[in-house]
Design a protein around this motif. Structure first.
Motif, PDB file in Angstrom:
ATOM      1  N   LYS A 223       0.638  -0.832   0.180  1.00  0.00           N
ATOM      2  CA  LYS A 223       0.247  -0.061  -0.003  1.00  0.00           C
ATOM      3  C   LYS A 223       0.657   1.078  -0.665  1.00  0.00           C
ATOM      4  O   LYS A 223       0.719   2.534  -0.581  1.00  0.00           O
ATOM      5  CB  LYS A 223      -0.696   0.295   1.461  1.00  0.00           C
ATOM      6  CG  LYS A 223      -1.562   1.284   1.167  1.00  0.00           C
ATOM      7  CD  LYS A 223      -2.345   0.904   2.267  1.00  0.00           C
ATOM      8  CE  LYS A 223      -3.634   2.139   2.529  1.00  0.00           C
ATOM      9  NZ  LYS A 223      -2.629   3.199   3.093  1.00  0.00           N
ATOM     10  N   HIS A 224       1.879   1.091   1.037  1.00  0.00           N
ATOM     11  CA  HIS A 224       2.652   2.305   0.696  1.00  0.00           C
ATOM     12  C   HIS A 224       3.419   2.237  -0.380  1.00  0.00           C
ATOM     13  O   HIS A 224       3.654   3.932  -0.958  1.00  0.00           O
ATOM     14  CB  HIS A 224       3.818   2.408   2.287  1.00  0.00           C
ATOM     15  CG  HIS A 224       2.943   2.157   3.206  1.00  0.00           C
ATOM     16  ND1 HIS A 224       3.810   2.150   4.441  1.00  0.00           N
ATOM     17  CD2 HIS A 224       2.147   2.711   3.659  1.00  0.00           C
ATOM     18  CE1 HIS A 224       2.746   2.405   5.501  1.00  0.00           C
ATOM     19  NE2 HIS A 224       1.853   2.397   5.248  1.00  0.00           N
ATOM     20  N   GLY A 225       3.807   1.405  -0.779  1.00  0.00           N
ATOM     21  CA  GLY A 225       3.940   1.945  -2.214  1.00  0.00           C
ATOM     22  C   GLY A 225       3.878   1.632  -3.633  1.00  0.00           C
ATOM     23  O   GLY A 225       3.870   2.782  -4.874  1.00  0.00           O
ATOM     24  N   ASN A 226       1.839   1.716  -3.773  1.00  0.00           N
ATOM     25  CA  ASN A 226       1.626   1.791  -4.144  1.00  0.00           C
ATOM     26  C   ASN A 226       1.329   3.693  -4.121  1.00  0.00           C
ATOM     27  O   ASN A 226       0.869   4.592  -5.268  1.00  0.00           O
ATOM     28  CB  ASN A 226      -0.312   1.779  -4.132  1.00  0.00           C
ATOM     29  CG  ASN A 226       0.712  -0.319  -4.636  1.00  0.00           C
ATOM     30  OD1 ASN A 226       1.589  -0.337  -5.464  1.00  0.00           O
ATOM     31  ND2 ASN A 226      -0.895  -0.485  -4.828  1.00  0.00           N
ATOM     32  N   GLU A 227       1.057   4.151  -2.685  1.00  0.00           N
ATOM     33  CA  GLU A 227       0.596   5.532  -2.851  1.00  0.00           C
ATOM     34  C   GLU A 227       1.582   6.059  -2.586  1.00  0.00           C
ATOM     35  O   GLU A 227       1.516   7.484  -3.072  1.00  0.00           O
ATOM     36  CB  GLU A 227      -0.130   5.487  -1.140  1.00  0.00           C
ATOM     37  CG  GLU A 227      -1.837   4.413  -1.511  1.00  0.00           C
ATOM     38  CD  GLU A 227      -2.264   4.840  -0.512  1.00  0.00           C
ATOM     39  OE1 GLU A 227      -1.132   5.227   0.496  1.00  0.00           O
ATOM     40  OE2 GLU A 227      -3.689   4.060   0.094  1.00  0.00           O
ATOM     41  N   ASN A 228       2.825   6.256  -2.839  1.00  0.00           N
ATOM     42  CA  ASN A 228       3.910   6.361  -3.008  1.00  0.00           C
ATOM     43  C   ASN A 228       5.440   6.785  -3.354  1.00  0.00           C
ATOM     44  O   ASN A 228       5.339   5.312  -3.713  1.00  0.00           O
ATOM     45  CB  ASN A 228       4.791   6.729  -1.155  1.00  0.00           C
ATOM     46  CG  ASN A 228       3.789   6.697  -0.243  1.00  0.00           C
ATOM     47  OD1 ASN A 228       3.326   8.156   0.172  1.00  0.00           O
ATOM     48  ND2 ASN A 228       3.052   6.107   0.370  1.00  0.00           N
ATOM     49  N   LYS A 229       5.955   7.310  -3.766  1.00  0.00           N
ATOM     50  CA  LYS A 229       7.073   7.363  -4.700  1.00  0.00           C
ATOM     51  C   LYS A 229       8.023   6.944  -3.386  1.00  0.00           C
ATOM     52  O   LYS A 229       9.027   7.415  -3.334  1.00  0.00           O
ATOM     53  CB  LYS A 229       7.771   8.662  -5.618  1.00  0.00           C
ATOM     54  CG  LYS A 229       8.694   7.787  -6.310  1.00  0.00           C
ATOM     55  CD  LYS A 229       9.291   9.003  -7.309  1.00  0.00           C
ATOM     56  CE  LYS A 229      10.501   9.047  -8.684  1.00  0.00           C
ATOM     57  NZ  LYS A 229      11.820   9.560  -7.123  1.00  0.00           N
ATOM     58  N   VAL A 230       8.868   5.516  -4.034  1.00  0.00           N
ATOM     59  CA  VAL A 230      10.301   5.020  -2.423  1.00  0.00           C
ATOM     60  C   VAL A 230      11.667   5.418  -3.391  1.00  0.00           C
ATOM     61  O   VAL A 230      10.840   4.198  -4.634  1.00  0.00           O
ATOM     62  CB  VAL A 230       9.817   4.140  -2.085  1.00  0.00           C
ATOM     63  CG1 VAL A 230      10.249   3.745  -1.049  1.00  0.00           C
ATOM     64  CG2 VAL A 230       8.391   4.033  -1.098  1.00  0.00           C
ATOM     65  N   ASP A 231      12.803   5.293  -3.682  1.00  0.00           N
ATOM     66  CA  ASP A 231      13.856   5.544  -4.402  1.00  0.00           C
ATOM     67  C   ASP A 231      14.845   5.054  -3.619  1.00  0.00           C
ATOM     68  O   ASP A 231      15.364   4.227  -4.455  1.00  0.00           O
ATOM     69  CB  ASP A 231      14.066   6.904  -4.647  1.00  0.00           C
ATOM     70  CG  ASP A 231      13.659   7.455  -5.654  1.00  0.00           C
ATOM     71  OD1 ASP A 231      13.202   7.062  -6.544  1.00  0.00           O
ATOM     72  OD2 ASP A 231      13.037   8.966  -5.288  1.00  0.00           O
ATOM     73  N   VAL A 232      14.431   4.945  -1.831  1.00  0.00           N
ATOM     74  CA  VAL A 232      15.418   4.370  -1.367  1.00  0.00           C
ATOM     75  C   VAL A 232      15.004   4.120   0.158  1.00  0.00           C
ATOM     76  O   VAL A 232      13.919   4.983   0.243  1.00  0.00           O
ATOM     77  CB  VAL A 232      17.289   4.950  -0.163  1.00  0.00           C
ATOM     78  CG1 VAL A 232      17.689   4.472   0.256  1.00  0.00           C
ATOM     79  CG2 VAL A 232      17.371   5.174  -1.987  1.00  0.00           C
ATOM     80  N   ALA A 233      14.823   2.716   0.674  1.00  0.00           N
ATOM     81  CA  ALA A 233      14.780   1.914   1.773  1.00  0.00           C
ATOM     82  C   ALA A 233      15.348   1.502   2.872  1.00  0.00           C
ATOM     83  O   ALA A 233      16.405   0.585   2.130  1.00  0.00           O
ATOM     84  CB  ALA A 233      13.191   1.196   1.573  1.00  0.00           C
ATOM     85  N   LEU A 234      14.804   2.001   4.192  1.00  0.00           N
ATOM     86  CA  LEU A 234      16.338   1.338   5.056  1.00  0.00           C
ATOM     87  C   LEU A 234      14.604   0.074   5.355  1.00  0.00           C
ATOM     88  O   LEU A 234      13.699   0.289   6.487  1.00  0.00           O
ATOM     89  CB  LEU A 234      16.342   2.439   5.897  1.00  0.00           C
ATOM     90  CG  LEU A 234      17.092   3.739   5.429  1.00  0.00           C
ATOM     91  CD1 LEU A 234      17.163   4.313   6.552  1.00  0.00           C
ATOM     92  CD2 LEU A 234      18.785   2.802   4.665  1.00  0.00           C
ATOM     93  N   GLY A 235      15.979  -0.958   5.514  1.00  0.00           N
ATOM     94  CA  GLY A 235      14.387  -2.341   7.077  1.00  0.00           C
ATOM     95  C   GLY A 235      15.295  -2.520   8.391  1.00  0.00           C
ATOM     96  O   GLY A 235      16.948  -2.251   7.689  1.00  0.00           O
TER      97      GLY A 235
END
Length: 357
Positions: free
Chosen positions: A238-250
């Motif tokens: 859902k977060h990926g569909n609603e926002n543009k993400v270039d870099v992610a920390l997990g």
């Protein structure tokens, strides 16, 4: 503090003050002197999930900066009653969570910080030393966190007018950077014991939004998703569909028996695919000796699966204290410390090597 020149001048206090933090102000100076290019952003890993984010507009944002320790003594050998790991696993023996990484930044030398964001209530993210240093050195900086984080800050003496309660759906502007507050998926935080308002006398709290959130930092150079200590959730999609993400920390780690607290290597790849990010960076695996693991496992699994992933991305293996600049580093797979000596023999060498060497 001046270094001792005689053994009779050496004390435990002199050793501590001359040794810690182990990197002194090296990283503070590096960050302060960094000129971030237009259409990029830079960040440095401070250990655990702590980062320093710097933009081309010279906006400086701290996230989850922590300057504390884990276990320091065997004590009576028993876990503290009510500890979240005890409640999660039913263990009684003390967990060997010793701090593994050095302190790479001096919190009392931080400068020019515009905002401190904390994701959740756990003490390896919410740090009284960081709060004190930012409050003193950066008088205009605001403190952003979920409701229970803000209560803890204010209990430590952070002025209420400097604190801002955030919840999923909120948007904050820091200069030209927009910070979106998103749902957190930290089930471990639901069984924490340190705040009676959170634990509700042992019952599961009804609203995670009051204790844990994720953040999306939308800079002029790209967007950074900070998942804090979130476990894997289908809501990442859902977060990926609603926002543009270039870099992610997990938050990655080798979960001990009976514990599900950190993302596995497979979870990290699933998270990246769901967020549709371009780069996934594992963090947190570095800090606790009992959760340590090798991030190369992620890289090897990615190589095995990359041709059948729905969305293409690359993992990046970071080192604590290291810099990552997006998009300059988006195609790199690994950070390596500067080895120096690039200007070797720029002046005459006077070491008496034989000429044939």
């Amino acid at each position: 503090m001046a270094k001792a020149t005689n053994i009779n001048e050496v004390t435990k206090e002199s050793w501590i003050l001359n040794t810690f933090p182990e990197w002194g102000t090296w990283l503070n100076e590096e960050i302060e002197n960094k000129k971030v290019k237009p259409n990029t952003f830079s960040m440095w890993w401070l250990g655990c999930t702590g980062i320093w984010l710097k933009t081309a507009e010279d906006t400086n944002i701290l996230v989850d900066m922590w300057c504390g320790t884990g276990k320091r003594t065997h004590g009576n050998g028993m876990m503290r009653k009510g500890h979240q790991m005890q409640r999660m696993s039913g263990v009684q023996k003390m967990q060997p969570n010793l701090r593994n990484q050095p302190f790479v930044i001096d919190p009392f030398e931080v400068k020019n910080v515009d905002a401190l964001f904390v994701s959740h209530i756990h003490s390896d993210h919410l740090d009284i030393n960081t709060a004190a240093a930012v409050n003193k050195n950066c008088p205009d900086a605001k403190f952003y966190g979920p409701e229970q984080v803000v209560k803890i800050w204010q209990g430590w003496g952070v002025p209420a007018e400097k604190t801002v309660v955030v919840k999923p759906g909120d948007t904050v502007k820091i200069g030209k950077t927009t910070v979106k507050v998103l749902e957190g998926f930290d089930r471990t935080a639901l069984v924490t014991e340190d705040n009676p308002d959170v634990t509700l006398k042992g019952k599961m709290p009804q609203d995670m939004n009051k204790i844990a959130v994720n953040y999306l930092f939308e800079t002029t150079g790209g967007n950074l998703y900070h998942a804090a200590d979130s476990h894997y959730s289908n809501m990442f999609a859902k977060h990926g569909n609603e926002n543009k993400v270039d870099v992610a920390l997990g938050a990655y780690g080798e979960n001990p028996r009976g514990i599900t607290d950190k993302l596995t290597s497979s979870d990290i790849l699933r998270m990246a695919e769901s967020l549709k990010t371009k780069v996934i960076i594992p963090v947190h695996y570095d800090i606790w000796t009992n959760f340590m693991t090798d991030p190369k496992e992620i890289e090897n699994l990615w190589k095995f699966r990359k041709d059948r992933l729905q969305y293409k991305f690359k993992p990046f293996i970071w080192q604590v204290g290291g810099e990552f600049t997006y998009p300059d580093d988006k195609d790199r797979m690994e950070f390596n410390y500067d080895r120096g000596f690039s200007d070797a023999f720029s002046i005459d060498n006077d070491t008496p090597f034989p000429s044939f060497l």
